[in-house]
Design an enzyme around this catalytic site. Structure first.
Site, PDB file in Angstrom:
ATOM      1  N   HIS A 290     -10.292  -5.346  -3.348  1.00 45.38           N
ATOM      2  CA  HIS A 290      -8.633  -5.417  -3.113  1.00 45.38           C
ATOM      3  C   HIS A 290      -8.906  -5.925  -1.679  1.00 45.38           C
ATOM      4  O   HIS A 290      -9.310  -5.427  -1.181  1.00 45.38           O
ATOM      5  CB  HIS A 290      -7.603  -4.439  -3.051  1.00 45.38           C
ATOM      6  CG  HIS A 290      -8.386  -3.075  -2.895  1.00 45.38           C
ATOM      7  ND1 HIS A 290      -8.922  -2.145  -3.677  1.00 45.38           N
ATOM      8  CD2 HIS A 290      -8.217  -2.440  -1.988  1.00 45.38           C
ATOM      9  CE1 HIS A 290      -9.704  -1.221  -2.475  1.00 45.38           C
ATOM     10  NE2 HIS A 290      -9.503  -1.166  -1.305  1.00 45.38           N
TER      11      HIS A 290
ATOM     12  N   HIS B  78      -7.034  -5.646   2.000  1.00 47.64           N
ATOM     13  CA  HIS B  78      -5.801  -5.532   2.726  1.00 47.64           C
ATOM     14  C   HIS B  78      -5.489  -6.959   3.665  1.00 47.64           C
ATOM     15  O   HIS B  78      -6.493  -7.711   4.198  1.00 47.64           O
ATOM     16  CB  HIS B  78      -6.123  -4.176   4.009  1.00 47.64           C
ATOM     17  CG  HIS B  78      -7.361  -3.113   2.792  1.00 47.64           C
ATOM     18  ND1 HIS B  78      -6.574  -1.389   2.767  1.00 47.64           N
ATOM     19  CD2 HIS B  78      -8.487  -2.806   3.046  1.00 47.64           C
ATOM     20  CE1 HIS B  78      -7.128  -1.138   2.286  1.00 47.64           C
ATOM     21  NE2 HIS B  78      -8.125  -1.295   2.351  1.00 47.64           N
TER      22      HIS B  78
ATOM     23  N   ASN C 109     -13.142  -3.574   2.337  1.00 44.20           N
ATOM     24  CA  ASN C 109     -14.126  -2.123   2.331  1.00 44.20           C
ATOM     25  C   ASN C 109     -14.975  -2.371   1.251  1.00 44.20           C
ATOM     26  O   ASN C 109     -14.450  -2.610  -0.314  1.00 44.20           O
ATOM     27  CB  ASN C 109     -13.035  -0.836   2.694  1.00 44.20           C
ATOM     28  CG  ASN C 109     -12.031  -1.221   3.294  1.00 44.20           C
ATOM     29  OD1 ASN C 109     -12.349  -1.796   5.057  1.00 44.20           O
ATOM     30  ND2 ASN C 109     -11.206  -0.401   3.557  1.00 44.20           N
TER      31      ASN C 109
ATOM     32  N   ASP D 127       0.723  -1.490  -0.115  1.00 43.86           N
ATOM     33  CA  ASP D 127       0.332   0.412   0.142  1.00 43.86           C
ATOM     34  C   ASP D 127       0.818   0.949   0.026  1.00 43.86           C
ATOM     35  O   ASP D 127       1.802   1.320   0.822  1.00 43.86           O
ATOM     36  CB  ASP D 127      -1.011  -0.360   1.080  1.00 43.86           C
ATOM     37  CG  ASP D 127      -2.130   1.133   1.042  1.00 43.86           C
ATOM     38  OD1 ASP D 127      -3.269   0.613   1.092  1.00 43.86           O
ATOM     39  OD2 ASP D 127      -1.883   1.873   0.796  1.00 43.86           O
TER      40      ASP D 127
HETATM   41  P1  5GP Z   1     -10.093   1.190   0.199  1.00 45.71           P
HETATM   42  O1  5GP Z   1      -9.644   2.271   0.978  1.00 45.71           O
HETATM   43  O2  5GP Z   1     -10.521   1.402  -0.906  1.00 45.71           O
HETATM   44  O3  5GP Z   1     -10.157   0.112   0.465  1.00 45.71           O
HETATM   45  O4  5GP Z   1      -8.433   0.934   0.071  1.00 45.71           O
HETATM   46  C1  5GP Z   1      -7.589   1.334  -1.141  1.00 45.71           C
HETATM   47  C2  5GP Z   1      -5.957   1.827  -0.725  1.00 45.71           C
HETATM   48  O5  5GP Z   1      -5.493   1.641  -1.914  1.00 45.71           O
HETATM   49  C3  5GP Z   1      -6.096   2.501   0.259  1.00 45.71           C
HETATM   50  O6  5GP Z   1      -4.958   1.685   2.056  1.00 45.71           O
HETATM   51  C4  5GP Z   1      -4.761   2.627  -0.533  1.00 45.71           C
HETATM   52  O7  5GP Z   1      -3.349   4.304   0.546  1.00 45.71           O
HETATM   53  C5  5GP Z   1      -4.431   2.234  -1.655  1.00 45.71           C
HETATM   54  N1  5GP Z   1      -3.363   3.097  -2.859  1.00 45.71           N
HETATM   55  C6  5GP Z   1      -4.351   4.365  -3.365  1.00 45.71           C
HETATM   56  N2  5GP Z   1      -3.385   4.840  -4.237  1.00 45.71           N
HETATM   57  C7  5GP Z   1      -2.849   4.022  -4.792  1.00 45.71           C
HETATM   58  C8  5GP Z   1      -1.566   3.754  -5.663  1.00 45.71           C
HETATM   59  O8  5GP Z   1      -1.245   4.650  -6.226  1.00 45.71           O
HETATM   60  N3  5GP Z   1      -0.270   2.763  -4.769  1.00 45.71           N
HETATM   61  C9  5GP Z   1      -0.868   1.931  -4.423  1.00 45.71           C
HETATM   62  N4  5GP Z   1       0.192   1.522  -4.040  1.00 45.71           N
HETATM   63  N5  5GP Z   1      -2.026   2.052  -3.097  1.00 45.71           N
HETATM   64  C10 5GP Z   1      -2.551   3.225  -3.104  1.00 45.71           C
END
Ligand code: 5GP
Ligand code: ZN
Length: 114
Positions: free
Chosen positions: A100, A102, A87, A30
């Site tokens: 995705h 985590h 999520n 992340d």
């Molecule tokens: P969500 O909030 O949708 O469950 O998780 C999205 C995750 O993607 C977040 O933890 C955020 O830090 C991560 N993320 C967002 N943009 C990028 C990116 O460009 N590269 C990587 N490796 N992670 C990302």
């Protein structure tokens, strides 16, 4: 999906620190880690969220959990423990609409999550 951040990572258009890959799945760190170890596991195929999973995605959905098992072992956090989270939509806190999982570890997690 053309405008999807994680599809761009799958296509190599955006760099990522990839820690796991097979023909269907990609695991990468992340960009903004919320724990000492914070890895995201995605199917290479674009699926928006759990809500959009089809019966035919059953095997793929299971692969996410098996990938988390392998990654946790590779990263040395399997026996101490780790947390897996998916999520979904606004109330779930989803910000990237490509499903995705985590994997978070390396510290004591709290319950219930915020
Ligand atoms: P969500 O909030 O949708 O469950 O998780 C999205 C995750 O993607 C977040 O933890 C955020 O830090 C991560 N993320 C967002 N943009 C990028 C990116 O460009 N590269 C990587 N490796 N992670 C990302
Ligand atoms: Zn996508």
């Amino acid at each position: 999906m053309d405008n999807c951040l994680f599809c761009k990572i799958v296509k190599g258009e955006i760099p990522a620190d990839i820690v796991y890959e097979n023909k269907d799945i990609l695991g990468f760190r992340d960009i903004d880690p919320k724990a000492p170890l914070h890895i995201l596991i995605i199917p290479k195929k674009h699926i928006e969220s759990i809500n959009k999973l089809k019966i035919s995605d059953k095997h793929l959905a299971g692969e996410l959990i098996f990938a988390s098992k392998e990654i946790a072992k590779n990263e040395g956090i399997d026996s101490k423990g780790f947390r897996t989270i998916i999520n979904t939509n606004e109330d779930g806190g989803q910000t990237v609409y490509h499903i995705h999982m985590h994997i978070m570890g390396g510290r004591q997690m709290k319950w219930p999550p915020g």
